[in-house]
Scaffold this motif. Structure first.
Motif, short mmCIF file in Angstrom:
data_model
loop_
_atom_site.label_atom_id
_atom_site.label_comp_id
_atom_site.label_asym_id
_atom_site.label_seq_id
_atom_site.Cartn_x
_atom_site.Cartn_y
_atom_site.Cartn_z
N ASP A 312 60.95 1.46 48.33
CA ASP A 312 60.05 2.53 47.90
C ASP A 312 59.43 3.17 49.14
O ASP A 312 58.63 2.54 49.84
N PRO A 313 59.77 4.44 49.43
CA PRO A 313 59.19 5.09 50.62
C PRO A 313 57.69 5.28 50.52
O PRO A 313 57.01 5.42 51.54
N ARG A 314 57.15 5.31 49.31
CA ARG A 314 55.72 5.52 49.14
C ARG A 314 54.92 4.28 49.56
O ARG A 314 53.74 4.38 49.88
N GLN A 315 55.54 3.10 49.53
CA GLN A 315 54.85 1.87 49.90
C GLN A 315 55.36 1.27 51.21
O GLN A 315 54.86 0.23 51.63
N THR A 316 56.32 1.95 51.83
CA THR A 316 56.89 1.41 53.07
C THR A 316 55.84 1.31 54.17
O THR A 316 55.90 0.40 55.01
N MET A 317 54.88 2.22 54.17
CA MET A 317 53.90 2.23 55.26
C MET A 317 53.05 0.99 55.29
O MET A 317 52.46 0.65 56.32
N VAL A 318 52.96 0.24 54.16
CA VAL A 318 52.18 -0.99 54.17
C VAL A 318 52.79 -2.00 55.12
O VAL A 318 52.11 -2.86 55.67
N ILE A 323 51.43 -2.79 62.62
CA ILE A 323 52.01 -2.44 63.93
C ILE A 323 51.32 -1.20 64.50
O ILE A 323 51.05 -1.11 65.70
N ILE A 324 51.04 -0.23 63.63
CA ILE A 324 50.37 0.98 64.08
C ILE A 324 48.98 0.67 64.61
O ILE A 324 48.57 1.12 65.69
N PHE A 325 48.21 -0.13 63.84
CA PHE A 325 46.88 -0.51 64.29
C PHE A 325 46.94 -1.29 65.60
O PHE A 325 46.10 -1.11 66.48
N LEU A 326 47.92 -2.18 65.72
CA LEU A 326 48.04 -2.97 66.95
C LEU A 326 48.30 -2.07 68.15
O LEU A 326 47.67 -2.24 69.20
N GLY A 327 49.19 -1.10 67.99
CA GLY A 327 49.47 -0.19 69.09
C GLY A 327 48.27 0.65 69.48
O GLY A 327 47.96 0.82 70.67
N LEU A 328 47.56 1.17 68.47
CA LEU A 328 46.40 2.02 68.75
C LEU A 328 45.28 1.25 69.45
O LEU A 328 44.72 1.69 70.46
N ALA A 343 42.73 -4.96 65.19
CA ALA A 343 44.02 -4.70 64.53
C ALA A 343 44.21 -5.58 63.30
O ALA A 343 44.50 -5.06 62.20
N PRO A 344 44.08 -6.91 63.39
CA PRO A 344 44.24 -7.71 62.16
C PRO A 344 43.17 -7.45 61.12
O PRO A 344 43.44 -7.53 59.91
N LEU A 345 41.95 -7.16 61.55
CA LEU A 345 40.88 -6.89 60.58
C LEU A 345 41.12 -5.60 59.81
O LEU A 345 41.01 -5.55 58.58
N MET A 346 41.47 -4.52 60.51
CA MET A 346 41.75 -3.26 59.84
C MET A 346 43.02 -3.34 59.00
O MET A 346 43.10 -2.78 57.90
N SER A 347 44.03 -4.05 59.50
CA SER A 347 45.26 -4.21 58.73
C SER A 347 45.00 -4.92 57.41
O SER A 347 45.60 -4.60 56.38
N ALA A 348 44.11 -5.91 57.45
CA ALA A 348 43.80 -6.66 56.23
C ALA A 348 43.23 -5.76 55.15
O ALA A 348 43.48 -5.97 53.95
N LEU A 349 42.47 -4.76 55.52
CA LEU A 349 41.89 -3.86 54.53
C LEU A 349 42.89 -2.83 54.02
O LEU A 349 42.93 -2.53 52.82
N PHE A 350 43.71 -2.30 54.91
CA PHE A 350 44.59 -1.20 54.52
C PHE A 350 45.90 -1.66 53.89
O PHE A 350 46.52 -0.89 53.16
N LEU A 397 51.32 -13.03 62.83
CA LEU A 397 52.15 -12.52 63.92
C LEU A 397 51.42 -11.42 64.70
O LEU A 397 51.46 -11.38 65.94
N ILE A 398 50.76 -10.52 63.98
CA ILE A 398 49.98 -9.47 64.65
C ILE A 398 48.86 -10.10 65.47
O ILE A 398 48.56 -9.66 66.59
N GLY A 399 48.26 -11.17 64.94
CA GLY A 399 47.20 -11.84 65.68
C GLY A 399 47.71 -12.49 66.96
O GLY A 399 47.03 -12.46 68.00
N ILE A 400 48.89 -13.08 66.91
CA ILE A 400 49.46 -13.70 68.11
C ILE A 400 49.71 -12.64 69.19
O ILE A 400 49.39 -12.84 70.37
N VAL A 401 50.28 -11.51 68.78
CA VAL A 401 50.49 -10.43 69.74
C VAL A 401 49.16 -9.92 70.28
O VAL A 401 49.03 -9.59 71.47
N SER A 402 48.13 -9.87 69.43
CA SER A 402 46.80 -9.43 69.88
C SER A 402 46.25 -10.37 70.94
O SER A 402 45.64 -9.94 71.92
#
Length: 542
Positions: A312-318, A323-328, A343-350, A397-402
């Protein structure tokens, strides 16, 4: 012209019909009007104050700086508007060209009417008022510059609308396969995030002390000869007496209108030729996700949900949001390394946003659940099984990279990172529990799977405000964890901050369990109402 005005009246008739039918739509419309009036009033006051400052600065440096800022800032707003229009609102599914296929309208009249209807909505009217009020900035330089700004206002706005509609038509007509639509949707989201965070990225990467106006002067000179910045340069050409440049830029904008108009008509005709063409079917061996799930009702729902989620392209962004938050945040953490743990905190909400409206994404497929008597608790457990496992592993995984980025930035307080990561897991679990309840109560229409860049007419307000209800509720249910963190920091400082980890996990698991139970009961009680609502949404998507 008569046909165009008829389409404009039809737009407003549909809007009033939706407002009479739904009190929530009326409230949202009033909020939208108040927001639009506030924007107009804010721009008016800001333009007046800037004009007063320019009047007290007779030297040419202030005018040169204003010229550069208007072109660069105007181009930035132009691109951001076009991307935001495509990403959030899309092409209205009610006032689309295929809706008028049986009325025998000429293509040019229909396209002109659709473009004019886009200018006659609340956003269009407010934007036109804002463009006109910008002329207040130039009042101290004489009437010629003010008149030129008034002339440039509608030229700029029509250019923005024309380019935006062309992009939406191209995204809808040229991309027929699900894979191409998914790729474009992801690219659009990435571009929007990069454009929206561009100023912060530049400042945090180079340092604000290294940024000078001269760096943007050359960029502004180039943008002034593009359709994106030409309209913002017109008042300055009139003031300098460069009437040849003024005429060339006006001709450029008019030519942009014409090219967008011709291209939109071509896309409209192409849409008729390829409408109904079947997409190539890819056969796969085995039973896919069903072989990896428990042999139960909830297991079947988990397998079905996982299969649809990945396509589903409408839910792919989840899947890309962390990764986007981590990069920013990694880019912006040069001077403050701890910022990367946002990054992990904002990702958890979105990450839970699609699930908070999950039944609308399922669409009429939920009717089969109701017909065969699937219990609400089984549906909730099936969805949570997939999302909880994927989300928790993803956040770790995002947390480990962070932590790696934090170490490279020279950070010393690893405990803060561990607390943020595991508290993010707790926030995600709590948000998932809230989403299982909200998806049964606060549904709003989404774009159809076949046209992910479309938007039902009159529903932009609900799509803009309702997603924030579960986000706000997620913050409320995590208040115990927030109070515990505050109490630990006040009493013992950072030494015992690790205690917040089990508190957040227990808080998240408890809210998740309550969300599954309450969501299942609410779904059982509202099954017929949910099916009725989804049927109405499906009618909007046609």
């Amino acid at each position: 012209m008569r046909t165009a005005m008829l389409i404009v009246r039809l737009r407003w008739s549909l809007t009033w019909a939706y407002l009479r039918k739904s009190s929530w739509q009326t409230i949202g419309f009033v909020i939208g009007v108040i927001f639009a009036v506030g924007c107009v009033a804010g721009v008016a006051r800001g333009a007046w104050e800037i004009g007063s400052l320019l009047g007290r600065s007779p030297d040419g440096n202030a005018l040169h700086a204003t010229n550069t800022v208007m072109i660069v800032g105007g181009t930035f707003a132009f691109l951001l508007t076009a991307i935001l229009q495509l990403m959030l609102f899309g092409q209205g599914s009610t006032l689309s060209a295929d809706r008028f296929a049986l009325f025998g309208m000429r293509d040019r009249e229909l396209q002109f009417g659709l473009t004019l209807s886009g200018l006659c909505g609340i956003p269009g009217i407010a934007s036109l008022a804002v463009c006109f009020l910008i002329s207040l900035m130039y009042r101290s330089y004489g009437g010629v510059m003010v008149v030129a700004a008034l002339v440039a206002a509608p030229l700029t706005l029509v250019t923005i609308v024309s380019v935006s509609k062309l992009i939406m038509s191209a995204a809808t007509s040229l991309l027929r396969s699900r894979r191409s639509q998914s790729i474009l949707y992801v690219v659009i989201i990435l571009v929007f995030i990069l454009v929206a965070n561009g100023p912060n990225i530049v400042i945090n990467s180079f340092g604000i002390e290294q940024l000078h106006l001269e760096l943007f002067t050359g960029i502004a000179s180039m943008l002034a000869w593009t359709p994106f910045g030409a309209g913002f340069q017109l008042p300055f050409d009139a003031l300098a007496g460069h009437w040849l440049f003024f005429v060339i830029r006006v001709a450029m904008l008019l030519l942009t209108w014409l090219l967008c108009f011709i291209a939109s008509i071509w896309l409209m005709r192409r849409e008729r030729l390829v409408a109904g063409a079947s997409e190539k079917v890819v056969l796969r061996k085995g039973i896919g996700s069903f072989s990896r799930m428990p042999d139960s009702v909830s297991g079947a729902i988990s397998a079905r949900y996982l299969t649809y989620l990945l396509r589903d392209p409408r839910q792919t962004m989840v899947l890309l949001m962390p990764i986007i938050f981590l990069g920013l945040f990694a880019i912006q953490s040069a001077s403050f390394p701890e910022l990367v743990f946002m990054a992990p905190l904002m990702s958890a909400l979105f990450m839970m946003m699609p699930e908070s409206n999950g039944l609308a994404y399922d669409g009429m497929g939920l009717t089969m659940h109701v017909q065969i008597g699937v219990r609400g608790i089984d549906d909730r457990v099936g969805r949570v099984r997939v999302l909880a496992f994927m989300g928790c592993v993803y956040l770790v995984l995002i947390g480990i990279v962070s932590l790696v980025v934090y170490d490279l930035r020279g950070g010393r307080f690893v405990t803060i990172g561990l607390v943020c990561i595991l508290c993010g897991v707790g926030i995600y679990l709590a948000s998932l529990g809230v989403a299982e309840v909200c998806s049964c109560l606060f549904m709003y229409p989404v774009a159809s799977l076949a046209k992910p860049f479309s938007s039902p007419q009159g529903r932009a307000v609900s799509q803009g405000f309702l997603p924030f209800i579960p986000m706000l509720a997620s913050g409320v249910v995590m208040i115990p964890t927030a109070l515990a963190v505050i109490l630990i920091v006040v009493l013992s400082g950072m030494a015992l901050l690790w205690i917040a980890i089990p508190v957040a996990l227990v808080n998240g698991l408890l809210v998740l369990w309550l969300g599954i139970v309450l969501g299942g009961r609410i779904m059982d009680a509202r099954q017929l109402k949910i099916v009725e609502t989804l049927t109405h949404f499906a009618e909007l998507q046609r």
